[in-house]
Each structure stands twice: as C-alpha cells, then as structure tokens.
Enzyme design. Structure first.
Site, PDB file in Angstrom:
ATOM      1  CE  LYS A  74     164.212 132.002  93.072  1.00  0.00           C
ATOM      2  NZ  LYS A  74     163.592 133.292  93.368  1.00  0.00           N
ATOM      3  N   GLY A  98     169.812 137.037  93.587  1.00  0.00           N
ATOM      4  CA  GLY A  98     170.510 137.180  94.861  1.00  0.00           C
ATOM      5  C   GLY A  98     169.923 136.181  95.830  1.00  0.00           C
ATOM      6  CG  HIS A  99     169.392 132.537  94.989  1.00  0.00           C
ATOM      7  ND1 HIS A  99     169.502 131.526  94.087  1.00  0.00           N
ATOM      8  CD2 HIS A  99     168.388 133.325  94.533  1.00  0.00           C
ATOM      9  CE1 HIS A  99     168.598 131.691  93.133  1.00  0.00           C
ATOM     10  NE2 HIS A  99     167.930 132.780  93.387  1.00  0.00           N
ATOM     11  CD  GLN A 284     166.313 136.376  87.618  1.00  0.00           C
ATOM     12  OE1 GLN A 284     166.350 135.488  86.778  1.00  0.00           O
ATOM     13  NE2 GLN A 284     167.367 136.822  88.236  1.00  0.00           N
TER      14      GLN A 284
HETATM   15  P1  IMP Z   1     167.010 142.341  84.893  1.00  0.00           P
HETATM   16  O1  IMP Z   1     166.838 140.897  85.211  1.00  0.00           O
HETATM   17  O2  IMP Z   1     168.213 142.959  85.540  1.00  0.00           O
HETATM   18  O3  IMP Z   1     166.931 142.598  83.416  1.00  0.00           O
HETATM   19  O4  IMP Z   1     165.755 143.126  85.529  1.00  0.00           O
HETATM   20  C1  IMP Z   1     164.434 142.956  85.052  1.00  0.00           C
HETATM   21  C2  IMP Z   1     163.430 142.961  86.195  1.00  0.00           C
HETATM   22  O5  IMP Z   1     163.617 141.766  86.962  1.00  0.00           O
HETATM   23  C3  IMP Z   1     163.585 144.117  87.167  1.00  0.00           C
HETATM   24  O6  IMP Z   1     162.306 144.477  87.649  1.00  0.00           O
HETATM   25  C4  IMP Z   1     164.412 143.523  88.302  1.00  0.00           C
HETATM   26  O7  IMP Z   1     164.192 144.197  89.522  1.00  0.00           O
HETATM   27  C5  IMP Z   1     163.832 142.118  88.333  1.00  0.00           C
HETATM   28  N1  IMP Z   1     164.761 141.124  88.884  1.00  0.00           N
HETATM   29  C6  IMP Z   1     165.834 140.567  88.292  1.00  0.00           C
HETATM   30  N2  IMP Z   1     166.425 139.666  89.101  1.00  0.00           N
HETATM   31  C7  IMP Z   1     165.697 139.632  90.224  1.00  0.00           C
HETATM   32  C8  IMP Z   1     165.783 138.860  91.436  1.00  0.00           C
HETATM   33  O8  IMP Z   1     166.640 138.007  91.635  1.00  0.00           O
HETATM   34  N3  IMP Z   1     164.821 139.121  92.364  1.00  0.00           N
HETATM   35  C9  IMP Z   1     163.828 140.022  92.166  1.00  0.00           C
HETATM   36  N4  IMP Z   1     163.710 140.743  91.057  1.00  0.00           N
HETATM   37  C10 IMP Z   1     164.628 140.559  90.093  1.00  0.00           C
END
Ligand code: IMP
Length: 496
Positions: A74, A98-99, A284
């Site tokens: 994205k 992380g973009h 996400q």
């Molecule tokens: P949290 O957002 O840190 O609570 O993580 C919850 C889930 O979302 C985990 O499986 C993370 O690896 C995933 N996740 C959170 N942010 C990202 C992202 O930017 N890209 C991919 N996975 C994400």
C-alpha cells in the site's frame, strides 16, 4: 506514474456499468445546527445544489487499503497516487504498520506518518482512529526532517487520537508470553492494550496529553492499576513502571507534539468543502480487521473501508471509491489461519524472491497462493471497486501458478468464509493452475507489453474477484507502475 494501458476484461466491464445515486442531503439540512456545519451547507448552497456538491466531494475521495493480512504494498501505491490528493489521512492502527516507499532509489519506511507527506503539496493527517506513541512519532518526525521532508508544515495529528503509553507495551509483552494465553504474534508496540483502554473509556487522548496536570494524574492512576494487573496476572517477572519518570518523559514529548495537534476532522472536512481531495490510507489489511478478520488473530482496529469514516471524522456519504491492494500472491506475518499457505521449499523460494520480511519487525512473512474466495470476501466487506496488484514480477520464474478458486470444508464446496479459526483451519483450498510466463516483467509499465500468460493471470484475477484491476506494480520504485485506462480516467476527476 507509469503509462496508461487498456482495460482487461472488456465484456465484463460493459456489464458492470455503475450508476451512482445522488445523495440527497436536504433532509439533513434541517437538523444541522452547529455553526460550522451551517456554514458548510451555506457554502454548498452558494456553490451549487447540495446533492451536486456532495457528489463532487465524493468524487474527490478514495480509500486505499490492504485486501488480506497487510504488507500488500500500500505504501508505494499511496505514494504514487498521492500527487493527486490535497491530503492523505491515516485512519487506524499505529506504528505497527510499515509502509515502504522507494523514490529514486531512496528508501523511506513510514510507520505512523501517512505517505502523503513525501509530496510537498500534500498534507499528512493522523486521524482520530489512530493510536499514537508520542516517542515513536517524534522519532519518525526527526528522521523525515533529516531527509529534508517538510513535516512541520504538512503534518497534522488529531486531538482525539488515543495515546500509547509504556504500560501498554508492558501489558502486551506480559500477555503474549503468559501461559494459557493465545499468542497472536503481535508487533509488541502496545497497540492492542491502547485500543482496549480506548474502549474501556480509560485511555488518554492527545488533547489530554497536552495538559500536564491531567497527564500527571492519568499516569499515576494508570501505573498503579497496570503494575498491579501485571503482577497479579503474570507474576513478578516484569519490573513495575515508575510514574514520575514516565510523566517527565511524556510531558516533554507532549510539548514537541503540540504544534502538530489540531481537530483533524475539521481540517479534512474543510479541505473537501473547498473542493480539495482526500485519500484515506488504510493500515494492516482486511483480514486483520477487528470485526471482519481472522479473529482473534487480528489487529485491534477497523482496517476495512468503514474505518475511514469513524477514524477521521469525515462522514460516510463523502467517501467515494475504494481501492484495494493485493499482491499477485498472499503473505501473512504473525500467527493465525492462512488457507493457501505454501509450506516448504516453494514457500521459501517465494519469500526470498519477494523479500518477504516484515518492514517493522523483520519477521519472515508466511507466503501463499492467491486466494480468490478470500479476495471476494475482502472486496465485499470493503465495497472495493478497484484492485491494485503488486509484485507481479515476483512470480516471473514460475512455470505454473496455482490459484485457489474455492473452499472445501468437510467434503462440501462453499464460497462462505468461515468466521471461526477452526473452520478456517479445516478449509481445503481447491486450486486451478495457470501457466507461468517465465520472462522478466520487472519495470514494465504497459499492459500490452506484459507476457501473454501474465495478462491472463491478471484477467483471471479480475474476472473471479469481482473488482476491476486499475493498477499493476512491477517493481518497488514509483515509476515501475502501470495504470489502466479506466482507472486513469476515474483518477482524472481528482486533482489536488
Ligand atoms: P498488532 O497490530 O501489533 O496488535 O498485531 C496483531 C496482528 O497484526 C499480528 O499478527 C501482526 O503481525 C499483524 N500486523 C500488525 N500490523 C501489521 C502490518 O502492518 N502488516 C502486517 N501485519 C501486521
């Protein structure tokens, strides 16, 4: 931006003529009573009919989001499109995103700050739906300042956004490693516990971060509570947090955050009322959405298109097109079900070719084949009109490419996505296999110049998923992008 190219499935396009009803807002006029809204409605009346103005506003907004579990690319797409928008607004998540954007070979990884700020003409907005870690925010600001980006002039933070404090991370780390708790594989940034506090109505908002007395009382009360919870639930392994030190650090950070803080909902609505354009940048992905994702293996916010309204304060009637970004295959980081995951050497090869390691945590991403039932579900949840396909070139070496076209559960074929983890784990994907192209596609910017099998792969994806392919990315740089004609025409209505 790359060259324009033709439509993929002409017949299906003709079948999909899209009639938008004009929104009738006159009835709403009678109930508007705040001076700001009255002024806005007066502006509509002055500049044309109300429904025409509303249509105009809608034509000037787009949501860009991830179709699966995040990391669809994205960042690059938002960056490419942002030249047309007056503002780019983040509406959910925090510095767990992380973009990655590569401009002229220079790499930027943005975690919290919307990619729009990399364009000097574009405002970056951190909306009320975001959870903001002030220390992480200031680090990112400093990095961008160092790279010559005019963050101070372009960036705005919502006074209604929630604040992440150190005890959120402490609770998350303790919870993730506690015996008997389901390990989600979070990014350990305190995101989930910050949203828990928001919903429990015990969170701290940015507007309150800026009031030192309130900040002090909040930190003292919260530390007493959180230290006790961690000790009771998870034992004494975690050192208690010191509220006095925390206050000193965050009161100082607050002063540096202060110049960025404003009522961003008001800023965005003003931009739209004045004829400007806004892009809503998802973080996400759809399958990580708190409601529609693979719960509980999800993030804690509304990553789907609906979140753009609640997470920014722009009403849903002003939100226009939804652009969903998918890789030519699928990846996931963290735990949770993944029906088309490729185990073994083939998965590792794809990971190596696609450099599939988390931009935030560096964790290896799990890789899988394109999953059409999941993509259809995602398009439905988001009301996606357009698809952007990224990383097509990663598939260049394959002789054959499997695509999941259906799910089988207990011997029965279904197009329903199970809501429960056990159901998703029982799914047996039914695959069809398309021919690979085994030719380099990296950097190709015209659809007609793609190998025939690559065109077929994209056409298949468009036909089966029900959304039109608007762009294809064939490499990490801004310029390695192709834009299809109809999408380009749709974009032409949007000018910053
Ligand atoms: P949290 O957002 O840190 O609570 O993580 C919850 C889930 O979302 C985990 O499986 C993370 O690896 C995933 N996740 C959170 N942010 C990202 C992202 O930017 N890209 C991919 N996975 C994400």
């Amino acid at each position: 931006m790359g060259a324009r190219t033709s439509t993929l499935n002409a017949k299906e396009d003709a079948d999909r003529v899209y009639h938008r009803k004009r929104c009738v807002v006159r009835s709403a006029v009678h109930s508007e009573n705040t001076s700001f809204l009255s002024a806005r409605i007066q502006h509509f009346i002055d500049s044309g009919t109300l429904d025409q103005r509303r249509d105009d506003m809608r034509a000037k907004t787009a949501v860009v989001l991830g179709a699966q579990w995040g990391d669809e690319g994205k960042g690059k797409i938002v960056d490419v499109l942002s030249e047309r928008f007056s503002a780019v607004a983040r509406y959910a998540g925090g510095h767990n995103a992380g973009h990655t954007v590569i401009i002229g070979g220079q790499k930027f990884i943005l975690q919290l700050i919307p990619c729009g700020v990399l364009r000097p003409t574009c405002k970056g907005i951190i909306g009320n739906g975001v959870v903001l870690d002030p220390i992480a925010f200031l680090k990112e600001v400093a990095k961008l300042r160092g790279l010559g980006v005019a963050v101070d002039a372009q960036l705005f933070v919502s006074n209604r956004a929630q604040v992440i404090l150190p005890y959120h991370r402490m609770i998350e780390l303790a919870a993730e490693s506690a015996p008997g708790r389901k390990k989600i594989g979070t990014t350990s940034r305190g995101i989930g516990p910050a949203y828990e506090d928001k919903m429990a109505r015990s969170g701290l908002r940015v507007v309150d971060l800026l009031r030192p007395e309130l900040l002090k009382t909040h930190i003292e009360a919260a530390c007493a509570e959180k230290n006790a919870i961690v000790k009771a639930l998870f034992g004494t392994g975690t050192a208690p947090l010191d509220p006095a030190r925390m206050f000193d650090e965050y009161a100082a950070a607050a002063e540096e955050v202060r110049p960025f803080v404003t009522d961003t909902g008001r800023v965005l609505n003003k931009i739209l009322a004045a004829g400007g354009s806004v892009m809503f940048e998802g973080a996400q992905g759809t399958m990580l959405d708190i409601d529609h994702g693979t719960y509980p293996f999800v993030t804690s916010s509304s990553a789907t298109a609906g979140g753009a309204a609640t997470g920014t304060g722009v009403g849903p009637t002003a939100i226009g097109t939804v652009i969903s970004v998918t890789k030519a295959y699928v990846t996931r980081v963290g735990e949770g079900p993944f029906p088309t995951e490729i185990k073994g050497a083939a998965g590792e090869e794809l990971r190596a070719r696609g450099n599939e390691y988390g931009a935030v945590t560096g964790r290896p991403r799990r890789c899988g084949w394109l999953d059409i039932p999941l993509l259809r579900y995602s398009n439905q949840v988001n009301g996606a009109e357009w698809l952007v396909v990224t990383k097509l070139d990663v598939l260049d070496t394959l002789a054959e490419i499997p695509i999941c076209v259906g799910y089988e559960i207990d011997g029965k074929v279904t197009d329903e996505i199970p809501a429960d983890v056990e159901g998703l784990e029982q799914v047996k994907p039914r695959y069809t296999t398309l021919k690979g192209w085994q030719e380099p596609t990296e950097g190709i910017t015209e659809f007609e110049k793609l190998p025939r099998a690559a065109k077929e792969y994209l056409r298949f994806q468009e036909r089966e998923s029900g959304a039109r392919i608007g762009m294809v990315s064939t490499g990490p740089d801004r310029d390695q992008t192709m834009v299809l004609d109809d999408f380009a025409a749709a974009l032409d209505t949007i000018h910053a």
